[in-house]
Design an enzyme around this catalytic site. Structure first.
Site, mmCIF file in Angstrom:
data_model
loop_
_atom_site.group_PDB
_atom_site.id
_atom_site.type_symbol
_atom_site.label_atom_id
_atom_site.label_comp_id
_atom_site.label_asym_id
_atom_site.label_seq_id
_atom_site.Cartn_x
_atom_site.Cartn_y
_atom_site.Cartn_z
ATOM 1 N N ASP A 1 -6.121 -6.853 4.538
ATOM 2 C CA ASP A 1 -7.757 -6.431 3.581
ATOM 3 C C ASP A 1 -8.837 -7.416 2.563
ATOM 4 O OD1 ASP A 1 -8.979 -4.246 2.477
ATOM 5 O OD2 ASP A 1 -8.257 -4.694 0.940
ATOM 6 N N ASP B 1 -12.703 -9.103 3.801
ATOM 7 C CA ASP B 1 -13.716 -9.285 3.457
ATOM 8 C C ASP B 1 -14.731 -9.925 2.993
ATOM 9 O OD1 ASP B 1 -13.805 -5.805 2.809
ATOM 10 O OD2 ASP B 1 -14.605 -5.952 0.908
ATOM 11 N N TYR C 1 1.051 -1.038 0.305
ATOM 12 C CA TYR C 1 -0.235 0.176 0.306
ATOM 13 C C TYR C 1 1.187 1.080 0.246
ATOM 14 C CZ TYR C 1 -4.569 -2.091 0.853
ATOM 15 O OH TYR C 1 -6.392 -2.417 0.572
ATOM 16 N N ASP D 1 -3.542 -18.420 0.522
ATOM 17 C CA ASP D 1 -4.305 -18.993 -0.690
ATOM 18 C C ASP D 1 -4.867 -19.902 0.652
ATOM 19 O OD1 ASP D 1 -1.735 -20.583 -0.481
ATOM 20 O OD2 ASP D 1 -1.556 -20.319 -2.457
ATOM 21 N N LYS E 1 2.735 -15.443 2.814
ATOM 22 C CA LYS E 1 3.193 -16.335 1.299
ATOM 23 C C LYS E 1 4.889 -16.230 0.898
ATOM 24 C CE LYS E 1 1.618 -17.631 -2.754
ATOM 25 N NZ LYS E 1 0.516 -18.789 -2.697
HETATM 26 C C1 IPM Z 1 -10.700 -0.948 4.100
HETATM 27 C C2 IPM Z 1 -10.909 -0.157 2.375
HETATM 28 C C3 IPM Z 1 -9.622 0.351 2.465
HETATM 29 C C4 IPM Z 1 -8.171 -0.419 2.573
HETATM 30 C C5 IPM Z 1 -9.794 1.353 1.038
HETATM 31 C C6 IPM Z 1 -11.200 2.281 1.034
HETATM 32 C C7 IPM Z 1 -8.342 2.510 0.573
HETATM 33 O O1 IPM Z 1 -10.973 -1.226 1.814
HETATM 34 O O2 IPM Z 1 -10.465 -0.201 4.546
HETATM 35 O O3 IPM Z 1 -10.410 -2.102 4.214
HETATM 36 O O4 IPM Z 1 -8.055 -0.561 1.059
HETATM 37 O O5 IPM Z 1 -7.208 -0.207 3.527
HETATM 38 MG MG MG Z 2 -11.176 -2.685 2.477
#
Ligand code: IPM
Ligand code: MG
Length: 351
Positions: free
Chosen positions: A243, A247, A141, A219, A186
């Protein structure tokens, strides 16, 4: 207690969901006799619309002077062209970096009353209680980026120090839970992962011999998270893996709308935000799920203000609202869906 909270509602559904969290904080303030000074500041696309930078310096200053930051969401369709030089997302990345918030705690808990909201089989979801700690200010990042007409690069860098502090935090928090720590990397491919593995192994062996550490490739972790989620306790991983993995993990409770987060550094100042985005498709309609933001406010009470009792009480309020069947549209409601405000009201009824 007196506390200063910076409110950065941001974009899309951000203002709607933070409004409910603020109502809950006000109820906690009254009930427990605290004094919360909550001041709003512009950020993201909302700031850009005012002709400001995504992270205006007065907003950053307000955050630096606060005890905690409650953050909504960032991102808007009109600024979503990836070639734009100035993008709303730079605000949240800038805040994390400028405030030194390197550890992102993302609890993933399956509440028994809403197992049917998950797309996964209910028998997989018993006793799922995972704490993912995502490294937040390093890795791909924040490494150097290059671009020519037909090539591009993003550098992934980790220093020993950045890994050590995540390993220590993970092990320390594991001790307060089931003492199991899974480090995700990884290391079969990436040099940064090999360093990550080496350091976490050393830190846990020398400083936390009672913590059971295992390593997993990203993975495989993505697969096991769905196959046997209840085996996980604390998970530590680097920025981008964290990240993506969280999700995915949000589908265990059934919705991103149930997943809060706390971004912490070395001091008490923390930033608290739901892990979901600005959801422009449903923004302004009053139907977004505020629970993740309310749960983030609970984390704010716990980690920045050290108000454990109040934090637990607020979390109990969300659990009660779910048990009462108050579900926004994302939670597969059995009858009609609750609005954002109705969900907030259900928590307030308990408070
Ligand atoms: C999160 C989001 C952010 C990230 C984006 C909005 C930059 O996806 O906080 O998980 O990737 O960190
Ligand atoms: Mg995110």
């Amino acid at each position: 207690m007196k506390a200063r909270i910076a409110l950065l509602a941001g974009d899309g559904i951000g203002p709607e969901v933070t409004a409910e969290a603020v109502r809950c904080l006000r109820a906690i303030e009254t009930r427990y006799g605290h004094n919360f000074e909550i001041d709003a500041a512009p950020v993201g696309a909302a700031a850009m619309d005012l002709g400001l930078e995504p992270l205006p310096s007065p907003t950053l200053a307000a955050c630096q002077h606060a005890d905690a930051i409650l953050f909504g969401a960032i991102g808007a369709l009109k600024y979503s062209d990836p070639n734009l030089k100035v993008r709303p997302e730079q605000a949240i990345l800038g805040l994390r970096r400028e405030l030194g918030l390197y550890a992102n705690l993302r609890p993933v808990v399956c509440y028994p009353s809403i197992v049917d909201a998950s797309p996964l089989k209910p028998e997989l979801l018993t006793d799922v209680d995972i704490l993912v700690i995502r490294e937040l200010t390093g890795g791909i990042y924040f490494g150097a980026k290059t671009r020519t007409v037909d090539s591009a690069s993003d550098l992934c860098v980790y220093s020993a120090h950045e890994i050590e502090r995540i390993a220590r935090l993970g092990a320390r928090l594991a001790r307060t839970r089931r003492s199991r720590l899974t480090s995700v990397d990884k290391a079969n491919v990436l040099e940064t992962s090999r360093l990550w593995r080496e350091i976490t192994t050393r830190i846990v062996a020398t400083e936390f011999p009672d913590v059971i550490l295992d390593h997993m490739y990203i993975d495989a972790a993505a697969m096991h998270l769905l196959r046997r989620p209840s085996d996980f306790d604390v998970v530590i991983t680097e920025n981008m893996f964290g990240d993506i993995l969280t999700d995915e993990a949000s589908m265990l409770p059934g919705s991103l709308g149930l997943c809060p987060s706390a971004s912490l550094g070395d001091g008490r100042l923390g930033l608290y935000e739901p892990i979901h985005g600005s959801a422009p498709d449903i923004a302004g309609r009053g139907i977004a799920n505020p629970y993740a933001t309310i749960l983030s406010a609970a984390l704010l009470l716990r980690y920045s203000l050290q108000l454990e009792q109040e934090a637990a009480f607020l979390e109990r309020g969300v659990i009660q609202a779910l048990e009462a069947g108050v579900r926004t549209a994302d939670l597969r409601p059995k009858t009609s869906a609750a609005s954002t405000q109705q969900a907030g009201n259900a928590v307030l009824a308990y408070l």
